[in-house]
Design a protein around this motif. Structure first.
Motif, PDB file in Angstrom:
ATOM      1  N   TYR A  71      -3.506 -12.642 -17.261  1.00 55.74           N
ATOM      2  CA  TYR A  71      -3.135 -13.208 -15.957  1.00 55.74           C
ATOM      3  C   TYR A  71      -4.079 -14.328 -15.549  1.00 55.74           C
ATOM      4  O   TYR A  71      -3.655 -15.335 -14.964  1.00 55.74           O
ATOM      5  CB  TYR A  71      -3.158 -12.109 -14.889  1.00 55.74           C
ATOM      6  CG  TYR A  71      -1.883 -11.314 -14.797  1.00 55.74           C
ATOM      7  CD1 TYR A  71      -0.728 -11.876 -14.269  1.00 55.74           C
ATOM      8  CD2 TYR A  71      -1.839  -9.990 -15.224  1.00 55.74           C
ATOM      9  CE1 TYR A  71       0.446 -11.145 -14.175  1.00 55.74           C
ATOM     10  CE2 TYR A  71      -0.678  -9.246 -15.131  1.00 55.74           C
ATOM     11  CZ  TYR A  71       0.473  -9.832 -14.607  1.00 55.74           C
ATOM     12  OH  TYR A  71       1.636  -9.108 -14.519  1.00 55.74           O
TER      13      TYR A  71
ATOM     14  N   GLY B  41      -0.959 -17.323 -12.890  1.00 60.62           N
ATOM     15  CA  GLY B  41       0.228 -16.939 -12.125  1.00 60.62           C
ATOM     16  C   GLY B  41       1.496 -17.668 -12.509  1.00 60.62           C
ATOM     17  O   GLY B  41       2.554 -17.409 -11.924  1.00 60.62           O
TER      18      GLY B  41
ATOM     19  N   ASN C  42       4.239  -6.485 -13.077  1.00 61.68           N
ATOM     20  CA  ASN C  42       3.061  -5.738 -12.660  1.00 61.68           C
ATOM     21  C   ASN C  42       3.141  -5.576 -11.147  1.00 61.68           C
ATOM     22  O   ASN C  42       3.091  -6.559 -10.396  1.00 61.68           O
ATOM     23  CB  ASN C  42       1.782  -6.483 -13.061  1.00 61.68           C
ATOM     24  CG  ASN C  42       0.532  -5.656 -12.830  1.00 61.68           C
ATOM     25  OD1 ASN C  42       0.490  -4.793 -11.963  1.00 61.68           O
ATOM     26  ND2 ASN C  42      -0.505  -5.919 -13.614  1.00 61.68           N
TER      27      ASN C  42
ATOM     28  N   ILE D 162       1.192  -4.712  -8.925  1.00 66.87           N
ATOM     29  CA  ILE D 162       0.046  -5.055  -8.080  1.00 66.87           C
ATOM     30  C   ILE D 162      -0.331  -6.525  -8.189  1.00 66.87           C
ATOM     31  O   ILE D 162      -1.350  -6.945  -7.631  1.00 66.87           O
ATOM     32  CB  ILE D 162      -1.176  -4.177  -8.426  1.00 66.87           C
ATOM     33  CG1 ILE D 162      -1.632  -4.431  -9.869  1.00 66.87           C
ATOM     34  CG2 ILE D 162      -0.877  -2.715  -8.198  1.00 66.87           C
ATOM     35  CD1 ILE D 162      -2.933  -3.720 -10.215  1.00 66.87           C
ATOM     36  N   LYS D 163       0.482  -7.324  -8.910  1.00 72.55           N
ATOM     37  CA  LYS D 163       0.178  -8.741  -9.071  1.00 72.55           C
ATOM     38  C   LYS D 163       1.074  -9.586  -8.167  1.00 72.55           C
ATOM     39  O   LYS D 163       2.296  -9.601  -8.315  1.00 72.55           O
ATOM     40  CB  LYS D 163       0.351  -9.167 -10.527  1.00 72.55           C
ATOM     41  CG  LYS D 163      -0.788  -8.730 -11.443  1.00 72.55           C
ATOM     42  CD  LYS D 163      -2.098  -9.427 -11.057  1.00 72.55           C
ATOM     43  CE  LYS D 163      -3.236  -9.006 -11.962  1.00 72.55           C
ATOM     44  NZ  LYS D 163      -4.501  -9.661 -11.591  1.00 72.55           N
ATOM     45  N   GLU D 164       0.442 -10.295  -7.242  1.00 76.22           N
ATOM     46  CA  GLU D 164       1.192 -11.123  -6.303  1.00 76.22           C
ATOM     47  C   GLU D 164       1.942 -12.247  -7.006  1.00 76.22           C
ATOM     48  O   GLU D 164       3.037 -12.638  -6.586  1.00 76.22           O
ATOM     49  CB  GLU D 164       0.219 -11.713  -5.269  1.00 76.22           C
ATOM     50  CG  GLU D 164       0.892 -12.539  -4.194  1.00 76.22           C
ATOM     51  CD  GLU D 164      -0.106 -13.132  -3.219  1.00 76.22           C
ATOM     52  OE1 GLU D 164       0.306 -13.981  -2.406  1.00 76.22           O
ATOM     53  OE2 GLU D 164      -1.296 -12.755  -3.272  1.00 76.22           O
ATOM     54  N   SER D 165       1.382 -12.748  -8.103  1.00 75.33           N
ATOM     55  CA  SER D 165       2.008 -13.872  -8.800  1.00 75.33           C
ATOM     56  C   SER D 165       3.369 -13.492  -9.373  1.00 75.33           C
ATOM     57  O   SER D 165       4.289 -14.323  -9.408  1.00 75.33           O
ATOM     58  CB  SER D 165       1.098 -14.372  -9.926  1.00 75.33           C
ATOM     59  OG  SER D 165       0.821 -13.332 -10.850  1.00 75.33           O
ATOM     60  N   ASP D 166       3.530 -12.227  -9.813  1.00 74.60           N
ATOM     61  CA  ASP D 166       4.823 -11.791 -10.337  1.00 74.60           C
ATOM     62  C   ASP D 166       5.877 -11.775  -9.239  1.00 74.60           C
ATOM     63  O   ASP D 166       7.035 -12.155  -9.460  1.00 74.60           O
ATOM     64  CB  ASP D 166       4.694 -10.396 -10.951  1.00 74.60           C
ATOM     65  CG  ASP D 166       4.011 -10.423 -12.314  1.00 74.60           C
ATOM     66  OD1 ASP D 166       3.624 -11.522 -12.758  1.00 74.60           O
ATOM     67  OD2 ASP D 166       3.845  -9.355 -12.921  1.00 74.60           O
ATOM     68  N   TYR D 167       5.483 -11.339  -8.046  1.00 68.93           N
ATOM     69  CA  TYR D 167       6.429 -11.338  -6.921  1.00 68.93           C
ATOM     70  C   TYR D 167       6.799 -12.761  -6.505  1.00 68.93           C
ATOM     71  O   TYR D 167       7.949 -13.040  -6.168  1.00 68.93           O
ATOM     72  CB  TYR D 167       5.836 -10.578  -5.737  1.00 68.93           C
ATOM     73  CG  TYR D 167       5.745  -9.095  -5.952  1.00 68.93           C
ATOM     74  CD1 TYR D 167       6.870  -8.281  -5.825  1.00 68.93           C
ATOM     75  CD2 TYR D 167       4.548  -8.492  -6.302  1.00 68.93           C
ATOM     76  CE1 TYR D 167       6.800  -6.921  -6.037  1.00 68.93           C
ATOM     77  CE2 TYR D 167       4.455  -7.114  -6.509  1.00 68.93           C
ATOM     78  CZ  TYR D 167       5.587  -6.338  -6.376  1.00 68.93           C
ATOM     79  OH  TYR D 167       5.517  -4.981  -6.590  1.00 68.93           O
ATOM     80  N   LYS D 168       5.835 -13.667  -6.551  1.00 67.64           N
ATOM     81  CA  LYS D 168       6.129 -15.064  -6.215  1.00 67.64           C
ATOM     82  C   LYS D 168       7.161 -15.645  -7.161  1.00 67.64           C
ATOM     83  O   LYS D 168       8.049 -16.398  -6.759  1.00 67.64           O
ATOM     84  CB  LYS D 168       4.837 -15.888  -6.259  1.00 67.64           C
ATOM     85  CG  LYS D 168       3.908 -15.664  -5.080  1.00 67.64           C
ATOM     86  CD  LYS D 168       2.700 -16.587  -5.164  1.00 67.64           C
ATOM     87  CE  LYS D 168       1.785 -16.417  -3.956  1.00 67.64           C
ATOM     88  NZ  LYS D 168       0.587 -17.308  -4.040  1.00 67.64           N
TER      89      LYS D 168
ATOM     90  N   GLU E  67      15.131 -11.175  -6.233  1.00 65.70           N
ATOM     91  CA  GLU E  67      14.171 -11.268  -5.134  1.00 65.70           C
ATOM     92  C   GLU E  67      14.444 -10.218  -4.060  1.00 65.70           C
ATOM     93  O   GLU E  67      13.527  -9.685  -3.434  1.00 65.70           O
ATOM     94  CB  GLU E  67      14.196 -12.675  -4.514  1.00 65.70           C
ATOM     95  CG  GLU E  67      15.545 -13.127  -3.976  1.00 65.70           C
ATOM     96  CD  GLU E  67      16.412 -13.801  -5.015  1.00 65.70           C
ATOM     97  OE1 GLU E  67      17.372 -14.492  -4.641  1.00 65.70           O
ATOM     98  OE2 GLU E  67      16.136 -13.615  -6.220  1.00 65.70           O
TER      99      GLU E  67
ATOM    100  N   LYS F  50      12.048  -6.919  -3.000  1.00 68.11           N
ATOM    101  CA  LYS F  50      11.665  -6.802  -1.593  1.00 68.11           C
ATOM    102  C   LYS F  50      11.885  -5.366  -1.126  1.00 68.11           C
ATOM    103  O   LYS F  50      11.162  -4.867  -0.272  1.00 68.11           O
ATOM    104  CB  LYS F  50      12.538  -7.742  -0.733  1.00 68.11           C
ATOM    105  CG  LYS F  50      12.118  -9.208  -0.762  1.00 68.11           C
ATOM    106  CD  LYS F  50      13.082 -10.012   0.098  1.00 68.11           C
ATOM    107  CE  LYS F  50      12.811 -11.505   0.003  1.00 68.11           C
ATOM    108  NZ  LYS F  50      13.825 -12.285   0.747  1.00 68.11           N
TER     109      LYS F  50
END
Length: 452
Positions: free
Chosen positions: A84, A89, A113, A115-121, A245, A249
């Motif tokens: 990562y 990201g 993952n 707990i990884k913000e970049s994956d959600y972005k 997305e 959420k």
């Protein structure tokens, strides 16, 4: 009074019938009419799943969570491992593995993952009808990630292919989130094979485990000879038409979301779904691993069914307590290995007997299935569907390029030939900006816009 009582009875009977059909619908019903897969075509799947699992290990020489029998790979053949921190990201972690035993160069991308913000972005970087590509629609965030990966690793992949005699297969592999990136990687590479040393189309492969819905139906069918999706029984992700997305959420209330989607889709006609070009689907040829039966407890010896469905392409949500567990790569690896062993045992019941399906006959059958699926997509009026995978939709009324545009194109080509390929430029050649600055597909620039 009697009329209202009769109406109430009709409504109650209708609701009861709907509830019965939905609650008794099991994952195996999706592939009830499909053909059984053969050992030759399914042989790579368990090995690919083990390679995905290996991507989660920090040290393959001292693995912490090996599957039964180990990973069965050579750590010395791992060309590159990216974390990562190194991707910043732009993409999930991945590794490049040169499998000399099976003559394959594998780029393996791990899944989401939590707990990884970049994956959600990446997942949230999309909306319905946002990104057009190659005559269809794709997930915008996943496409950006695929382009970034090619910018970073195309030279590595090209050099590995050339160094190994230009005879290895180039295989893109992913699970969940990574499956969408891998599928779009394969689509881009197939359309620009000259940028990777002129690799033939039949040397490019993609295996998408627990695939995300990342491309429109015409693209999913068009690239079924390249992309292979593996679905375990009741997995929720390939069946959920709700955009990725929105799924993530609502990750912590997923059962509620699945029930509401199931209720909503009951009233959406099948023809309307097929005619919506923005609706995304799981990509390519489907391999469905079936291991449970209705009103039966436990897991049964798994069997693998395969097809290139056009209508009825995992369109029904399965209300199952296994909908999320079947999404796990650990279970997919276990059941695919069991299924492969079972197929091998059944195909070698007698040593002297010839195989039930000769390899060359099965290859011809696979090609015919792809051709039939393309023709069915056209007959069902699927938007932008073509009968030939190498064919592109017509470009009528497209303005001819000006002299200045031709000069810019030649300048870009000379720069690409003299140095590193810029995949952003390669992909953007398929687009044209509208008045608001948004990218539109060149071949669809004159197509009527859909109402949002």
């Amino acid at each position: 009074m009697s009329f209202s009582c009769g109406l109430e009875c009709v409504v109650i009977i209708g609701c009861t019938r709907w509830a019965w059909k939905r609650c008794t619908y099991v994952g195996s019903d999706d592939s009830a009419t499909w053909a059984l897969a053969t050992p030759d075509e399914f042989e790579s799947v368990p090995r690919i799943c083990r390679l995905i699992l290996a991507g989660y290990e920090s040290d393959l020489r001292n693995p912490q969570f090996p599957p039964s029998g180990g990973y069965r790979l050579n750590p010395d053949w791992v060309v590159k491992r990216v974390t990562y921190e190194q991707t910043s990201g732009h993409a999930p972690p991945y590794l490049i593995y040169c499998d000399h035993d099976h003559n394959q160069i594998v780029l393996c991308i791990r899944g989401l993952n939590l707990i990884k913000e970049s994956d959600y972005k990446m997942l949230l970087d999309n909306r319905l009808g946002m990104q057009m590509f190659d005559g269809g629609y794709v997930h915008h965030g996943l496409l950006k990630s695929a382009i970034w990966l090619l910018n970073e690793e195309s030279e590595t992949l090209k050099s590995l292919w050339v160094e190994n005699g230009s005879r290895y297969e180039m295989v893109f592999v992913g699970h969940s989130l990574g499956s969408g990136v891998a599928a779009l990687l394969a689509v881009i590479v197939v359309n620009h094979r000259d940028r990777l040393g002129g690799i033939p189309r039949d040397k490019v492969r993609c295996y998408a485990g627990a695939p995300a819905r990342c491309m429109s139906l015409n693209l999913a069918v068009k690239y079924a000879d390249v992309i292979h999706s593996i679905v375990l029984q009741d997995d929720f992700l390939p069946r959920t038409p709700t955009p990725l997305e929105d799924i993530f959420k609502s990750l912590f209330c997923l059962p509620c979301l699945l029930f509401l989607v199931c209720l909503r889709d009951t009233f959406v006609p099948e023809g309307r779904k097929l005619r919506d070009p923005r609706r995304l689907y799981a990509p390519g040829r489907m391999y469905h691993i079936v291991e449970r039966k209705f009103c039966r407890c436990g897991r049964f010896p798994p069997e693998v069914r395969t097809a290139i469905p056009v209508d009825g392409r995992f369109e029904h949500i399965v209300l199952s307590c296994n909908a999320t567990s079947d999404h796990g790569i650990v279970w997919i690896e276990r059941e695919s290995e069991k299924a492969l062993q079972r197929m091998k045992e059944s195909s070698s019941e007698t040593v002297t007997a010839a195989p039930r399906v000769q390899k060359i006959e099965r290859l011809q059958t696979i090609e015919k299935e792809h051709k039939d699926a393309l023709e069915r997509a056209v007959s069902l009026n699927v938007p932008h569907a073509v009968t030939n995978p190498e064919e592109v939709p017509s470009q009528e009324n497209e303005p001819e390029p000006s002299e200045s545009q031709n000069e810019d194109d030649s300048k870009t080509k000379s720069q690409s030939n003299s140095g590193r390929t810029n995949w952003d430029e390669v992909v953007e050649k398929l687009f044209k900006k509208d008045e608001s600055g948004e990218l539109l597909l060149m071949r669809d620039i004159n197509a009527p816009q859909l109402q949002q």
